[in-house]
Design an enzyme around this catalytic site. Structure first.
Site, mmCIF file in Angstrom:
data_model
loop_
_atom_site.group_PDB
_atom_site.id
_atom_site.type_symbol
_atom_site.label_atom_id
_atom_site.label_comp_id
_atom_site.label_asym_id
_atom_site.label_seq_id
_atom_site.Cartn_x
_atom_site.Cartn_y
_atom_site.Cartn_z
ATOM 1 N N LYS A 1 -9.067 -1.465 1.081
ATOM 2 C CA LYS A 1 -9.615 -1.630 2.144
ATOM 3 C C LYS A 1 -10.544 -2.396 1.229
ATOM 4 O O LYS A 1 -10.758 -2.514 0.526
ATOM 5 C CB LYS A 1 -10.452 -0.590 2.614
ATOM 6 C CG LYS A 1 -11.390 -0.555 3.628
ATOM 7 C CD LYS A 1 -10.337 -0.909 4.956
ATOM 8 C CE LYS A 1 -9.688 -0.027 5.609
ATOM 9 N NZ LYS A 1 -8.895 -0.216 6.207
ATOM 10 N N GLU B 1 0.606 -0.971 0.062
ATOM 11 C CA GLU B 1 -0.041 0.134 0.663
ATOM 12 C C GLU B 1 0.856 1.188 0.131
ATOM 13 O O GLU B 1 1.685 1.306 0.567
ATOM 14 C CB GLU B 1 -0.653 0.385 1.432
ATOM 15 C CG GLU B 1 -1.494 1.184 1.242
ATOM 16 C CD GLU B 1 -3.070 1.231 2.436
ATOM 17 O OE1 GLU B 1 -3.783 2.400 2.100
ATOM 18 O OE2 GLU B 1 -3.848 -0.489 2.934
#
Length: 412
Positions: free
Chosen positions: A232, A216
């Protein structure tokens, strides 16, 4: 040999580099020139002090919109930057949470690197208590910071807070630690090489080391634009898992909530009207998991410095929740062990270029223990037992990479 200087500065010449985000063309010739570390006892504003330290060592980052000068192959290249979740919380006035379970770790570190064609990339420091590279590695059983029931109870507590209207979403993280002996760096490098690790690498210091396999992007600066890629939503990396992730109303709602939070974070440091969502809910693979990722970008505002950028994006929204400050209050109240090296930032900074990964899928070692963290975002639609299982699935590849023989080494 480590040479200690004033104000916590350390210089460790002659080391190789595999810091996440370091320029690939330079890694084999980089050597450490100077180091600054911060802990809360040092006081002051760590973001401002980091920016000042970098400027003093040839890396001015007080105006990120300014075009970078030509890269000097004989001078300073850039710097590793590490910011813990607790340091990120401190930058925005939020509670730091429980104590760091690896107290040897600083809460912020800056390591400046220059070029030396004679550098030997295999020459690296080892964590305190470790032996020479290639030595025996043994890791004991994991001791969890909480039981599955306690984890599920924390999820239930977050759902109750959402029901009261205190928060919309909160990321809940658990921790585990295990004893080790031998040199931890080969194990940390195995972890850093996990499939999908966009920010795979390590950072070491006196008595500590961090291994990162994060997919990420917390924040990247490239060609005048700031970029963040929040992740997410997680499912097993099967055809059925991918279909379930794409069809999940709960996961998509949670994801969009964090995308909106990241848009707001970037808007604070961007040119007015320049924030945009370039990609929404793209499904990508990390190890044996599917994850949903979006890309948000914005034009960097004139005069924006590194310190203000860190205050805007740390700690990352995908590992805090929304609203961010209210979520951090819940995290501090619920998590029994500090987040240490996880859920912070690690990567590379230089004039004209910033590339910081969010330290999910990250482990740390101190003198005698190795630490891992994992968790997930909680919404009203979360099932406590499913959230516990998801955290375990995220931690499993890290634990496997850190595995060693079951029998501890025999002492002479």
């Amino acid at each position: 040999m480590r040479v200690d200087g004033p104000d916590g500065v350390e210089t460790l010449p002659g080391l190789g580099v595999d810091v996440p985000g370091a320029p690939a063309d330079c890694r084999r010739t980089l050597v450490e020139r100077a180091r600054w570390q911060w802990r809360p006892a040092n006081g002051g504003d760590p973001a401002a002090r980091a920016e000042e330290f970098l400027a003093a060592h040839g890396l001015p980052l007080h105006d990120l919109a300014r075009p970078a000068s030509r890269h000097d192959p004989t001078g300073v290249c850039g710097a590793a930057l590490y910011v813990s979740a607790a340091a990120g919380a401190a930058l925005i006035g939020a509670p730091p949470g429980a104590a760091n379970p690896a107290p040897a770790l600083p809460e912020m570190a800056v390591v400046v690197y220059g070029h030396d064609p004679a550098a030997v990339a295999s020459s690296r420091p080892t964590a305190a208590g470790a032996t020479a590279p290639g030595a025996h590695w043994w890791r004991g059983d994991w001791a969890e910071s909480w039981t599955p029931r306690q984890h599920a109870d924390a999820v239930t507590a977050v759902r109750a807070a959402i029901g009261r209207g205190d928060v919309y979403q909160v990321n809940v993280v658990g921790h585990a630690a295990a004893r080790y002996s031998g040199d931890p760096l080969p194990a940390l490098r195995r972890l850093a090489a996990l499939p999908g690790a966009r920010y795979g690498g390590t950072l070491t210091g006196a008595g500590w080391a961090i291994g990162c396999a994060s997919p990420e992007t917390l924040v990247e600066l490239a060609d005048g634009r700031l970029i963040t890629r929040p992740i997410k939503g997680t499912r097993p990396a099967t055809a059925a898992g991918r279909a379930a992730l794409l069809a999940s109303v709960k996961e998509r709602a949670e994801h969009v909530m964090i995308v909106d939070l990241e848009r707001n974070d970037l808007a604070r440091v961007a040119r007015t009207g320049s924030v945009r969502v370039d990609e929404l809910f793209a499904v990508r693979r990390w190890c044996d998991l599917w994850q949903a990722e979006s890309t948000v970008s914005a034009a960097v505002a004139d005069g924006l410095g590194l310190a203000d950028l860190l205050r805007a994006v740390c700690p990352g929204g995908s590992v805090t929740g929304a609203p961010k400050l209210a979520a951090l209050d819940r995290i501090a109240a619920l998590e029994p062990v500090g987040r240490g090296a996880s859920m912070g930032a690690l990567g590379w900074v230089a004039p004209g270029r910033i590339d910081l990964g969010l330290t999910i899928r990250t482990a740390a070692v101190d003198g005698d223990r190795v630490h891992v963290w994992a968790g997930g975002g909680i919404t009203w639609g979360s099932d406590p037992d499913a959230e516990v299982a998801e955290a375990a699935a995220k931690a499993a590849p890290l634990r496997a990479a850190l595995a060693g023989p079951r029998t501890p080494p025999t002492r002479p």
